[in-house]
Structure formats: C-alpha cells, structure tokens
Design a protein around this motif. Structure first.
Motif, PDB file in Angstrom:
ATOM      1  N   GLU A  51     -59.355  71.421  32.392  1.00  0.00           N
ATOM      2  CA  GLU A  51     -58.238  71.822  31.518  1.00  0.00           C
ATOM      3  C   GLU A  51     -58.568  73.076  30.715  1.00  0.00           C
ATOM      4  O   GLU A  51     -57.670  73.793  30.270  1.00  0.00           O
ATOM      5  CB  GLU A  51     -57.863  70.680  30.575  1.00  0.00           C
ATOM      6  CG  GLU A  51     -58.952  70.266  29.623  1.00  0.00           C
ATOM      7  CD  GLU A  51     -58.603  68.962  28.921  1.00  0.00           C
ATOM      8  OE1 GLU A  51     -58.827  67.889  29.507  1.00  0.00           O
ATOM      9  OE2 GLU A  51     -58.116  69.036  27.794  1.00  0.00           O
TER      10      GLU A  51
ATOM     11  N   ALA B 172     -53.631  68.789  29.329  1.00  0.00           N
ATOM     12  CA  ALA B 172     -54.761  67.852  29.271  1.00  0.00           C
ATOM     13  C   ALA B 172     -54.430  66.576  30.045  1.00  0.00           C
ATOM     14  O   ALA B 172     -55.268  66.046  30.780  1.00  0.00           O
ATOM     15  CB  ALA B 172     -55.079  67.512  27.809  1.00  0.00           C
TER      16      ALA B 172
ATOM     17  N   VAL C 104     -55.523  64.498  37.463  1.00  0.00           N
ATOM     18  CA  VAL C 104     -56.156  65.129  38.632  1.00  0.00           C
ATOM     19  C   VAL C 104     -57.578  64.597  38.798  1.00  0.00           C
ATOM     20  O   VAL C 104     -57.991  64.241  39.916  1.00  0.00           O
ATOM     21  CB  VAL C 104     -56.184  66.667  38.466  1.00  0.00           C
ATOM     22  CG1 VAL C 104     -57.148  67.313  39.453  1.00  0.00           C
ATOM     23  CG2 VAL C 104     -54.790  67.244  38.645  1.00  0.00           C
TER      24      VAL C 104
ATOM     25  N   LYS D  46     -52.307  66.269  32.518  1.00  0.00           N
ATOM     26  CA  LYS D  46     -52.281  66.596  33.944  1.00  0.00           C
ATOM     27  C   LYS D  46     -53.691  66.699  34.510  1.00  0.00           C
ATOM     28  O   LYS D  46     -53.989  66.188  35.593  1.00  0.00           O
ATOM     29  CB  LYS D  46     -51.534  67.922  34.135  1.00  0.00           C
ATOM     30  CG  LYS D  46     -51.460  68.423  35.542  1.00  0.00           C
ATOM     31  CD  LYS D  46     -50.305  67.814  36.256  1.00  0.00           C
ATOM     32  CE  LYS D  46     -50.192  68.375  37.675  1.00  0.00           C
ATOM     33  NZ  LYS D  46     -49.146  67.723  38.430  1.00  0.00           N
ATOM     34  N   ALA D  47     -54.589  67.356  33.759  1.00  0.00           N
ATOM     35  CA  ALA D  47     -55.977  67.528  34.215  1.00  0.00           C
ATOM     36  C   ALA D  47     -56.664  66.165  34.346  1.00  0.00           C
ATOM     37  O   ALA D  47     -57.419  65.926  35.291  1.00  0.00           O
ATOM     38  CB  ALA D  47     -56.745  68.418  33.240  1.00  0.00           C
TER      39      ALA D  47
ATOM     40  N   GLY E   3     -59.258  69.886  37.998  1.00  0.00           N
ATOM     41  CA  GLY E   3     -59.264  69.034  36.818  1.00  0.00           C
ATOM     42  C   GLY E   3     -59.858  69.661  35.566  1.00  0.00           C
ATOM     43  O   GLY E   3     -60.057  68.973  34.563  1.00  0.00           O
TER      44      GLY E   3
END
Lengths: 195, 119
Positions: free
Chosen positions: A22, B26, B32, B28-29, A20
């Motif tokens: 980025e 961003a 997650v 996608k993160a 997670g």
C-alpha cells in the motif's frame, strides 16, 4: 526526472501495489493527487462538493482497475480519462443541471451557461492569472477540458483518446478555446460579461 | 491571495479526502495480500497432496512396484513343513532317549541287585 523515467517508476509502483504494497499506492497518489484535483476543480465550476465526489470516485475506480492496468500510455493520461468520464457520466445523469452547460464544442465559441455565471458577483480584477482562471470557467465544457488537460502537459493525442475523438477535433477545440479566452479576458478586463 | 491561475494546474486536496482514499487503498492492499497468501497455501497443499499420492502409489500398491516381493519357494515350503514336524521328531527322539536311559537305568539297577545277590 525524464518523462520515460517517470513512466517506468509509475509502472514499478503499480506493480508493487498489485502485489499488496500500500505504500506504493501512497507514493503514486501523492504524485498525481494535486494535479487531478486542480483539473477537476477547474472543470467542475462552482461546485466543490461535486469536485470532491468526482475526485474520490476517480481514485476508487483506479484502485479497482489497477490490477488490470496494462501500461497503455502514461498513467496520468489514464487517470485524467477516468476522472473526466466520471464527470461526464454525472452530467448525463443530471440532465437538467447539464442543460445549461454547452457540450457541443463544434459550434462557435460560447460562454459557459448559468452554472458558472453570476452576474451580480463582482469580478476580481488585477492579476492576469485570476482573469485567465475566470475566463476558463466560462468556456464550454469540452473546450475547457482540452485547455485544462494541456495545462497538465498531456499531449493532444492523449487528450483525443480521453475525449474519444480525433486529434483534429481536439486541435480545433483548443483553437476555439484560445480564441474564446482572448475575447473573455478582454471582456472581463473591461468589466462586462458576454452572454 | 493565491493566484488562481496556479490552481489551473495543481490544487491542494482536503485532508479528509486524503484519509478516505488512503483507507480504501489500505483495505484493497490487505485483500490482495490475503488472496495471495491463500493462493500460496492452496498450491502448497495441492503439491504436498500430489507428492503423498505418488509416494503412496509407489509404496503401498505392490502392482506399482517393478520387482516382486519374495515368496516362499517349494523347497522352502517343505523345509517350513519339516520345521513344523520337527517338534514331533524331537519329541520322539526324546522319548527314545528316555526309554534308552530308563533301560540302562533298569539294567544298572538289575546289575546292582544281582551283585548284591551274589554277595
């Protein structure tokens, strides 16, 4: 930084992004974006919009597949493979436009089709680099791919995996590409265009 | 003019492209991180529920307890009965005492009357 250190670092960045982070992706992207864009820019001749679309789609595909990425060789080789496959898929979808492009590199060296040739365009003579770049644009697609991927320091074995063929085929394509380039460079320098 | 040969290797990426790709990354993160938090909460809740279930089984269901709860023995039962009857006994005792007292009182009164008569 040694190649193995780069690979280990890429692996760490990928692992961080999968958790997670980025900023890890931002670093990875910053490391390879110019190389990929340069590769696509020279692979997809005279179609900047297509280059942008393929570039963006490549990274979106990377984002989707990163959680399943399993350190199978270098990240750069994996990245270029995705970009190249997206480009080939687009060509297959647009068969009419692709008909002018040579996909079979086993034939005798040929100049790229009408898409990249503009007979009325005044060729820019002068710097060798410019001449080589113009000559590269006129190579058949698969020879052009091999040549451009070698510019990205990919091994022939990696290029063979990307193109889905044997290493001997890749070596053959590189040999044809170099022969063609020598001929094209002479032709361009003399002011003619080979058809 | 930039040497086009240099562009065979690298090429500057337009900023708009950069922004779009980083925005996708961003997003996608964030997805997650949310998924990981949710998984963590689910596991924590499941672990807590399991712990409560075990504790409840041990303490709430007597069959699960190795020892037996203390049950009154027969002698205790009779003692308890005796305690229940004790109030009656006590009452009788009180009544007897009262009667005894009353008798003494009566005798005392009679004695005083007799003494008065003798006078």
């Amino acid at each position: 930084m040694e190649k193995s250190e780069v690979e280990a670092d890429d692996g760490a960045l990928i692992a961080a992004f999968v958790r997670g982070d980025e900023r890890a992706f931002e670093q990875l992207y910053g490391r390879y974006k110019r190389q990929l864009y340069g590769f696509l820019n020279n692979l997809i001749v005279d179609n900047p919009a297509e280059v942008d679309e393929v570039f963006e789609e490549t990274w979106l595909r990377v984002l989707e597949k990163l959680p399943r990425y399993r350190d199978e060789g270098r990240f750069s080789a994996w990245l270029f493979r995705i970009g190249r496959n997206i480009f080939i898929d687009r060509i297959r979808k647009n068969r009419n436009a692709a008909a002018a492009m040579e996909l079979d590199a086993e034939e005798a060296p040929q100049v790229a089709g009408p898409m990249s040739m503009e007979p009325d365009q005044e060729l820019e003579l002068g710097e060798v680099g410019d001449v080589i770049a113009q000559a590269v644009e006129r190579l058949p697609v698969e020879q052009r791919e091999v040549f451009l991927l070698r510019q990205q320091d990919l091994a022939f074995k990696e290029i063979a995996e990307i193109q889905g063929c044997s290493i001997n085929t890749v070596l053959g394509r590189m040999q044809y590409a170099m022969k063609s380039l020598r001929r094209l460079i002479l032709e361009i320098d003399r002011g003619g265009i080979v058809t | 003019m930039k040497n086009r040969f240099e562009n065979l290797r690298v090429h500057d990426v337009p900023e708009a492209l950069d922004r779009r790709i980083m925005a996708a990354a961003a997003h996608k993160a964030k997805a997650v991180r949310f998924r990981r938090s949710l998984t963590h909460c689910v596991f924590t809740a499941a672990a807590s529920a399991a712990a409560l279930l075990i504790a409840g089984t041990v303490f709430l269901f007597p069959e699960a307890y190795h020892g037996e709860l203390a049950r009154p023995t027969k002698s205790v039962d009779s003692e308890l009965l005796a305690l229940a009857d004790w109030s009656t006994l006590e009452q009788e005792s009180y009544n007897l005492s009262f009667e005894l007292y009353s008798g003494r009182q009566a005798l005392a009164e009679l004695s005083s009357v007799r003494m008065q008569e003798e006078y």
